[in-house]
Design an enzyme around this catalytic site. Structure first.
Site, PDB file in Angstrom:
ATOM      1  N   ASP A 407       0.844  -1.192   0.000  1.00 45.25           N
ATOM      2  CA  ASP A 407       0.000   0.000   0.000  1.00 45.25           C
ATOM      3  C   ASP A 407       0.883   1.248   0.000  1.00 45.25           C
ATOM      4  O   ASP A 407       1.799   1.371   0.821  1.00 45.25           O
ATOM      5  CB  ASP A 407      -0.899   0.002   1.244  1.00 45.25           C
ATOM      6  CG  ASP A 407      -1.921   1.118   1.184  1.00 45.25           C
ATOM      7  OD1 ASP A 407      -3.014   0.859   0.663  1.00 45.25           O
ATOM      8  OD2 ASP A 407      -1.626   2.231   1.644  1.00 45.25           O
ATOM      9  N   ASN A 415      -2.958  12.749  -4.183  1.00 45.51           N
ATOM     10  CA  ASN A 415      -4.036  13.177  -5.081  1.00 45.51           C
ATOM     11  C   ASN A 415      -4.523  14.576  -4.730  1.00 45.51           C
ATOM     12  O   ASN A 415      -4.745  15.418  -5.605  1.00 45.51           O
ATOM     13  CB  ASN A 415      -5.207  12.189  -5.001  1.00 45.51           C
ATOM     14  CG  ASN A 415      -4.993  10.977  -5.880  1.00 45.51           C
ATOM     15  OD1 ASN A 415      -4.261  11.032  -6.866  1.00 45.51           O
ATOM     16  ND2 ASN A 415      -5.618   9.871  -5.523  1.00 45.51           N
ATOM     17  N   ASP A 424      -2.250   9.181 -10.808  1.00 45.13           N
ATOM     18  CA  ASP A 424      -2.234   8.053 -11.747  1.00 45.13           C
ATOM     19  C   ASP A 424      -0.811   7.736 -12.194  1.00 45.13           C
ATOM     20  O   ASP A 424      -0.423   6.565 -12.317  1.00 45.13           O
ATOM     21  CB  ASP A 424      -3.098   8.372 -12.969  1.00 45.13           C
ATOM     22  CG  ASP A 424      -4.582   8.361 -12.640  1.00 45.13           C
ATOM     23  OD1 ASP A 424      -4.941   7.860 -11.561  1.00 45.13           O
ATOM     24  OD2 ASP A 424      -5.374   8.859 -13.462  1.00 45.13           O
ATOM     25  N   GLU A 450      -4.748   2.364  -4.422  1.00 40.58           N
ATOM     26  CA  GLU A 450      -3.290   2.454  -4.324  1.00 40.58           C
ATOM     27  C   GLU A 450      -2.688   1.173  -3.759  1.00 40.58           C
ATOM     28  O   GLU A 450      -1.531   1.154  -3.356  1.00 40.58           O
ATOM     29  CB  GLU A 450      -2.896   3.642  -3.432  1.00 40.58           C
ATOM     30  CG  GLU A 450      -3.203   3.465  -1.961  1.00 40.58           C
ATOM     31  CD  GLU A 450      -4.619   3.898  -1.600  1.00 40.58           C
ATOM     32  OE1 GLU A 450      -4.861   4.182  -0.418  1.00 40.58           O
ATOM     33  OE2 GLU A 450      -5.490   3.943  -2.490  1.00 40.58           O
TER      34      GLU A 450
END
Length: 535
Positions: A407, A415, A424, A450
């Site tokens: 993770d 973000n 992305d 993620e």
């Protein structure tokens, strides 16, 4: 008998040809429709069964995690010094602070060891709960999760979570009781509705409905309503029958079930028989209609164009059978039918175009079904199918394997800070590092958001920990960078090794994923940017 024989012998060639065309087309239609129907019926049943299993497996994981999160919170209060040393004022302030952050808890209270809950406003006011199941379990020094009950205060369906408070000498001092609303659980159920009639139910061990995917807005109507259908009997007896039965709403359905950890709750997925076979029935009717149209047209044109249509039709039939057998790029040679009517030549050309497009589309679908479009690595479906096959092969060969749940730390902040486009690109960057460094014996896939999953084949826990540490360091040493920004990254990794001791019916890969996910949770709770091994 004589008049019938005379009738056939006196027919013209045209009439006989028309008759035989009728017989041939009718026979051919039945020979295609009947096998097609039964083969497609089995395929639709298998597809519905797989879909139900995937939905209830996913929902079961959600429920287990949801229950575990709530129980962990109650247990943390129960083992705190405030509870152990009876500092009730401080403990209740912690309850209030936590309830403000976690809106799912309607209330968190302390139950004295005499079975009374005393009011914060007036200690003289108390409520006796010593006869409640959760208090009886606490007296036995056990944690407890109830079924769904209606709160007397709010009138809403709630679930109680309780844990005993024990002293230094393991003596009983009271219990911590948490009352949780079903809003978050209901929202999770909404996300798992499927099809037009597909429903997912969560039942307690007695068969009472906890929540349902398509009726969460009316959940009060379903609380403690027993599901008196065959699927609950199957769940109680461990039956693996896949036969249809009369469902909760009175329709014939197909269903699957899965018990949650501890067998407190059971997840049931149902879809109506009507929906399973709806497209098949529509397709069968369409085939019948097409066959009737072909029959009528063939009777009118049999004598005049039979010799010219026979050859291209034979090619078309052979082509459809070849495509049906999996050779999707089969092409009919146009030179072989150059004397056929222009309509048939156009039909053959259209067939060739369609077969070419069909091959490309199927290849694209096969690729898209198993590859994550953003990162261009394998996706979760590939891992659960192909990864599971390779894992089973390793287990059969006596080789150890491990699962790593990876993770990216604080990805939401990336973000929010740089925008989803950079986010992305960060995912693509991390995926390329994992794919580059993991080696040929490790399957890398994007699990969702993620989160990535790595299946380390033929690696034991120590080898997997070493690989995970290498990946974690490389992520730190190789930040994402472009012409405008540089984003430094860290990652948390949870690892679980294959365990040969599983509960009956538990899938190996799912068990490893679940344990690795718990290890990942510890890594994140322990400060992130670290590797944790399931113990």
């Amino acid at each position: 008998m004589r008049p019938m024989f005379s009738y056939f012998t006196n027919q013209t060639i045209k009439m006989r040809f028309q008759l035989w065309i009728v017989v041939v087309i009718v026979t051919l239609a039945f020979s295609i429709i009947v096998p097609f129907y039964y083969i497609e019926k089995k395929d639709h049943l298998d597809e519905a069964e797989d879909q139900l299993k995937q939905v209830i497996t996913l929902q079961s994981l959600y429920i287990e995690r949801w229950n575990q999160e709530k129980m962990d919170a109650i247990k943390r209060f129960a083992i705190s010094d405030h509870a152990k040393f009876h500092r009730i004022g401080d403990l209740k302030r912690e309850f209030q602070d936590y309830s403000r952050v976690n809106s799912e808890f309607l209330s968190i209270t302390y139950v004295e060891k005499d079975g009374f809950i005393r009011s914060d406003a007036d200690p003289a006011i108390s409520y006796y709960v010593g006869d409640r199941q959760y208090f009886k379990q606490a007296l036995e020094k056990k944690s407890f999760i109830s079924g769904v009950i209606i709160s007397k205060d709010s009138g809403k369906p709630v679930i109680t979570f309780s844990a005993p408070v024990l002293g230094d000498h393991n003596d009983f001092k009271g219990a911590v009781l948490g009352i949780v609303t079903l809003e978050m659980l209901n929202s999770l159920m909404k996300q798992l509705s499927f099809g037009e009639t597909g429903e997912v139910y969560v039942l307690d061990s007695d068969g009472n409905i906890v929540t349902a995917s398509n009726d969460t807005s009316k959940s009060e109507e379903f609380v403690n309503v027993p599901m008196k259908t065959e699927i609950m009997q199957r769940a109680k007896t461990g039956s693996t029958s896949n036969d249809s039965y009369i469902g909760f709403r009175g329709e014939r359905v197909y269903g699957q079930y899965k018990w949650s950890t501890g067998k407190n709750w059971v997840v049931v997925g149902e879809i109506t028989q009507r929906e399973v076979f709806q497209k098949l029935n529509q397709l069968s009717v369409a085939i019948i209609i097409i066959s009737l149209i072909a029959l009528i047209l063939s009777i009118g044109a049999a004598v005049t164009i039979a010799s010219r249509i026979e050859r291209p039709i034979r090619y078309l039939l052979r082509g459809t059978k070849i495509i049906q057998n999996g050779n999707y790029d089969y092409q009919i040679d146009a030179d072989e039918i150059r004397m056929a009517p222009i309509e048939l030549r156009q039909l053959v050309n259209t067939f060739n175009i369609m077969s070419d497009k069909l091959k490309k589309n199927i290849s694209l679908l096969e690729h898209s079904a198993l590859v994550d479009q953003l990162t261009e690595i394998h996706n979760r479906r590939y891992m659960m199918q192909e990864g599971n096959k390779q894992l089973q092969a390793c287990i059969a060969a006596g080789q150890m394997s491990s699962v790593m749940m990876f993770d990216i730390d604080h990805f939401k902040k990336i973000n929010d800070t740089y925008g989803h486009l950079v986010g992305d690109r960060v995912l693509q960057h991390v995926a390329s590092i994992l794919h580059r460094l993991s080696g040929t014996d490790t399957i890398v896939a994007r699990y969702g958001g993620e989160e990535f999953i790595l299946l380390a084949l033929r690696k034991n826990a120590q080898e997997s920990v070493s690989l995970a540490e290498d990946l974690r360091r490389q992520i730190m040493e190789e930040p994402y960078s472009d012409e405008q920004v540089t984003v430094r990254l860290t990652a948390s990794i949870g690892i679980a090794e294959y365990s040969p001791t599983l509960e009956f019916g538990t899938m190996v890969l799912e068990d490893m994923v679940s344990r690795a996910d718990h290890a990942l949770y510890r890594a994140k709770s322990g400060g992130r940017n670290r590797v944790e091994l399931d113990r």
